[in-house]
Design an enzyme around this catalytic site. Structure first.
Site, mmCIF file in Angstrom:
data_model
loop_
_atom_site.group_PDB
_atom_site.id
_atom_site.type_symbol
_atom_site.label_atom_id
_atom_site.label_comp_id
_atom_site.label_asym_id
_atom_site.label_seq_id
_atom_site.Cartn_x
_atom_site.Cartn_y
_atom_site.Cartn_z
ATOM 1 N N HIS A 117 -3.954 -5.499 0.290
ATOM 2 C CA HIS A 117 -4.239 -6.137 1.521
ATOM 3 C C HIS A 117 -3.353 -7.609 1.675
ATOM 4 O O HIS A 117 -3.293 -8.441 2.475
ATOM 5 C CB HIS A 117 -5.550 -6.931 1.136
HETATM 6 O O1 RIB Z 1 -11.029 -7.959 1.197
HETATM 7 C C1 RIB Z 1 -9.643 -7.724 1.035
HETATM 8 C C2 RIB Z 1 -9.324 -9.666 0.643
HETATM 9 O O2 RIB Z 1 -10.248 -10.070 0.046
HETATM 10 C C3 RIB Z 1 -7.882 -9.500 -0.117
HETATM 11 O O3 RIB Z 1 -7.725 -11.271 0.137
HETATM 12 C C4 RIB Z 1 -8.955 -10.105 -1.698
HETATM 13 O O4 RIB Z 1 -7.810 -10.784 -2.097
HETATM 14 C C5 RIB Z 1 -10.496 -11.015 -0.679
HETATM 15 O O5 RIB Z 1 -9.814 -12.127 -0.735
#
Ligand code: RIB
Ligand code: CA
Length: 309
Positions: free
Chosen positions: A239
């Protein structure tokens, strides 16, 4: 080569760690600050983890400024230990970092950096710090060059069916951040789920022989086990690294102009994000990521990991 001056607002978190490694290894970026926020784990742990990460890559020159411990609605840090480990970094053994946190707080550092030159804010955790920033310093909206946010989801969340974690953790902050009017790029789960690495990539990181490569593979193991239990495979969703990749190469991610709404009420829909897609919104200040070529992303990530020697 144009170099983009960035600050990363983060809640490390193992995928945040990969994003930070990618950022400091990329000549297209000049990382001038890291600000921490409560999210995957509480802000004491996210700040310690930021110190550990920057020490590991030898970047004690980058200031680390502690941010919000609680969300705008007063909810303290979450505990995503089933995803990131109790310490937030896969529960490895770390030396006490000699890199210390700045005496400046996150909002002050963000604003100072924004007024000292062109700045892109890369936000990869809950948006509490950014909400405080625009509330305390409304002129920052015209000072900042761009804001890139990993957050939201069009079709299905990852905490509830409605909500993605970074927005779910502080919906009010996301609403303030998304409505601020600055040039904003949002990378929701729709596109981050297309950016994955696998066991071959972890083996590659290990094969490089660097401490960064080895620790990256080690810290991602609990994340891999979580993915296997959650999605039935060990394809690891990157992500946060995707948000850094977007700044390295904005052409690498297809985007479209949208309007965006955040649900701050609702029993079951709190933290939902709606992206209003229409040709009428091409001139919107908000862009949403739609698609990415994962082979190209992973190729660049592997190439940058070779920078750690
Ligand atoms: O949904 C994914 C996000 O949530 C990413 O930034 C992960 O590190 C968590 O913070
Ligand atoms: Ca994060």
């Amino acid at each position: 080569m144009d170099v983009t001056r960035i600050v990363i607002d983060t809640d490390p978190g193992v995928d945040d760690a990969i994003a930070l490694f990618l950022a400091v290894a990329s000549p297209e970026l000049d990382v001038v600050g890291v600000t921490t926020v409560s999210g995957n784990v509480n802000v004491d742990k996210t700040t310690l983890n930021a110190r550990r990460i920057l020490e590991l890559v030898g970047r004690s020159d980058i200031p680390i400024a502690r941010g919000a411990a609680v969300s705008l609605s007063g909810v303290p840090g979450n505990d995503a230990s089933e995803v990131h480990g109790d310490d937030g970094l896969g529960e490895l053994t770390w030396p006490e970092p000699s890199v210390f946190e700045s005496p400046e707080n996150a909002v002050s550092l963000l604003y100072r950096l924004a007024t000292e030159g062109p700045l892109t804010i890369v936000a990869i955790g809950p948006l509490t710090n950014l909400a405080h920033l625009v509330t305390q310093y409304p002129d920052v909206v015209t000072e900042v060059e761009r804001v890139v946010v990993m957050g939201g989801a069009s079709y299905h969340g990852n905490v509830t069916p409605a909500a993605e974690f970074n927005v779910w953790a502080d919906p009010e902050a996301a609403a303030v951040t998304f409505a601020a009017g600055w040039p904003l790029t949002i990378l929701p789960l729709d596109v981050t789920h297309q950016a994955t690495i696998n066991d071959d990539d972890l083996a590659y990181f290990r094969s490089l022989g660097s401490e960064v490569g080895r620790r990256s593979a080690d810290m991602l193991e609990p994340y891999a086990q979580f993915h296997e239990e959650w999605r039935g495979d060990r394809d690891l969703i990157m992500h946060d690294a995707l948000a850094v990749y977007e700044v390295i190469d904005p052409t690498a991610i297809e985007k479209e102009g949208v309007l965006v709404t955040v649900e701050t009420g609702g029993d079951h829909s709190r933290g939902a994000t709606w992206f209003h897609r229409s040709h009428r919104h091409e001139d919107s200040n908000v862009r949403v990521g739609v698609s990415v070529d994962n082979e190209r992303f992973v190729r660049l990530l592997r190439e940058r990991y070779r920078m750690f020697g």
